[in-house]
Design a protein around this motif. Sequence first.
Motif, short mmCIF file in Angstrom:
data_model
loop_
_atom_site.label_atom_id
_atom_site.label_comp_id
_atom_site.label_asym_id
_atom_site.label_seq_id
_atom_site.Cartn_x
_atom_site.Cartn_y
_atom_site.Cartn_z
N GLN A 53 0.67 8.95 -5.42
CA GLN A 53 0.66 7.53 -5.70
C GLN A 53 1.32 6.77 -4.54
N VAL A 54 1.39 5.47 -4.70
CA VAL A 54 2.20 4.60 -3.85
C VAL A 54 3.06 3.75 -4.78
N PRO A 55 4.16 3.24 -4.27
CA PRO A 55 4.66 3.31 -2.90
C PRO A 55 5.55 4.53 -2.66
N THR A 56 5.73 4.82 -1.39
CA THR A 56 6.77 5.73 -0.93
C THR A 56 7.56 5.00 0.15
N LEU A 57 8.86 5.02 0.05
CA LEU A 57 9.71 4.45 1.09
C LEU A 57 10.45 5.59 1.78
N GLU A 58 10.32 5.64 3.09
CA GLU A 58 11.09 6.59 3.89
C GLU A 58 12.24 5.86 4.57
N ALA A 59 13.43 6.41 4.44
CA ALA A 59 14.62 5.88 5.10
C ALA A 59 15.16 6.96 6.00
N ASP A 60 15.00 6.76 7.31
CA ASP A 60 15.37 7.79 8.29
C ASP A 60 14.74 9.13 7.91
N GLY A 61 13.48 9.08 7.47
CA GLY A 61 12.73 10.30 7.17
C GLY A 61 12.89 10.83 5.77
N VAL A 62 13.81 10.28 4.99
CA VAL A 62 14.01 10.73 3.60
C VAL A 62 13.08 9.92 2.70
N ALA A 63 12.21 10.60 1.96
CA ALA A 63 11.19 9.92 1.16
C ALA A 63 11.70 9.62 -0.25
N ILE A 65 10.29 7.77 -4.03
CA ILE A 65 9.13 7.29 -4.77
C ILE A 65 9.59 6.51 -6.00
N GLN A 66 8.62 5.90 -6.69
CA GLN A 66 8.84 5.09 -7.89
C GLN A 66 9.54 3.78 -7.52
N SER A 67 8.83 2.67 -7.74
CA SER A 67 9.30 1.37 -7.26
C SER A 67 10.67 0.98 -7.81
N ILE A 68 10.93 1.23 -9.09
CA ILE A 68 12.23 0.83 -9.65
C ILE A 68 13.35 1.65 -9.02
N ALA A 69 13.13 2.94 -8.83
CA ALA A 69 14.14 3.79 -8.17
C ALA A 69 14.37 3.33 -6.74
N ILE A 70 13.28 2.96 -6.04
CA ILE A 70 13.41 2.49 -4.67
C ILE A 70 14.23 1.19 -4.62
N ILE A 71 13.95 0.28 -5.54
CA ILE A 71 14.68 -0.99 -5.56
C ILE A 71 16.15 -0.76 -5.90
N GLU A 72 16.43 0.16 -6.81
CA GLU A 72 17.83 0.49 -7.09
C GLU A 72 18.52 1.02 -5.84
N TRP A 73 17.85 1.88 -5.09
CA TRP A 73 18.43 2.40 -3.85
C TRP A 73 18.65 1.27 -2.84
N ALA A 102 7.26 -2.60 -15.88
CA ALA A 102 7.10 -1.38 -15.08
C ALA A 102 6.88 -0.13 -15.93
N ALA A 103 7.38 -0.12 -17.16
CA ALA A 103 7.25 1.07 -18.00
C ALA A 103 6.23 0.91 -19.12
N ASP A 104 5.97 -0.34 -19.55
CA ASP A 104 5.09 -0.54 -20.70
C ASP A 104 3.74 -1.17 -20.33
N ILE A 105 3.74 -2.23 -19.53
CA ILE A 105 2.47 -2.87 -19.18
C ILE A 105 1.75 -2.09 -18.09
N HIS A 106 2.39 -1.94 -16.96
CA HIS A 106 1.71 -1.43 -15.76
C HIS A 106 1.14 -0.03 -15.92
N PRO A 107 1.86 0.93 -16.52
CA PRO A 107 1.27 2.28 -16.62
C PRO A 107 -0.02 2.33 -17.42
N LEU A 108 -0.23 1.37 -18.32
CA LEU A 108 -1.43 1.38 -19.15
C LEU A 108 -2.62 0.71 -18.48
N ASN A 109 -2.39 -0.02 -17.39
CA ASN A 109 -3.53 -0.73 -16.80
C ASN A 109 -3.66 -0.50 -15.30
N ASN A 110 -3.07 0.59 -14.80
CA ASN A 110 -3.24 0.84 -13.37
C ASN A 110 -4.60 1.49 -13.10
#
Length: 210
Positions: A53-63, A65-73, A102-110
Amino acid sequence: MKLRLYDYWRSSASYRVRIALATKELAYERVPVDLVAAEQFGDANRVRNPQAQVPTLEADGVAMIQSIAIIEWLDATFPEPRLIPADPAQRARAMAQALVIAADIHPLNNLRVLKRLEAQFGADQVAKDEWYRATIAGGFAALEALAGDGPYLGGAAPGIADVCLVPQMFNARRFAVPLDDYPRLVAIDAAAAALPGFAAAHPDAVRPPR
């Protein structure tokens, strides 16, 4: 720190991460992954993102995933401006609002689910559009009730819930979801979408040339 974002221009989850990066005024390299061409299933993307899937964020090569986890980071690493409240009660409220989307609407309509509806159950475009609208309507009704009096879902300043709302409102309009029942969400979306960080992340701003 070198940041590289693998995303698709019209992906809601990617749009969220672009908003967070732009709001924090972070420079990053953007690498498109074409979901329509099924590039997400290629070996290179699967190595970065085992969910294909997307997105993936790499920070100095460390990947990551998951948009909410990325935003928390991002919030923990680059705390200004903060998108997730530090106060536990305010944080719980903000995350609840964000997760309605992110957990209820989007997963059902991607895209993956819509293709499954067609392949497994024979859903035509009309049926898929009706499914899409129904999944949005239920979540938006809850969010309308959860919206406070501030200009944003986050209150006086935009937060993670607004970062999730704006992409979902973009999709709602794409699929002609009636929005008359959600006046607070329409107003909040307009206020947030006008901010420079949100505008810079808009799909039209990163859309590949036709």
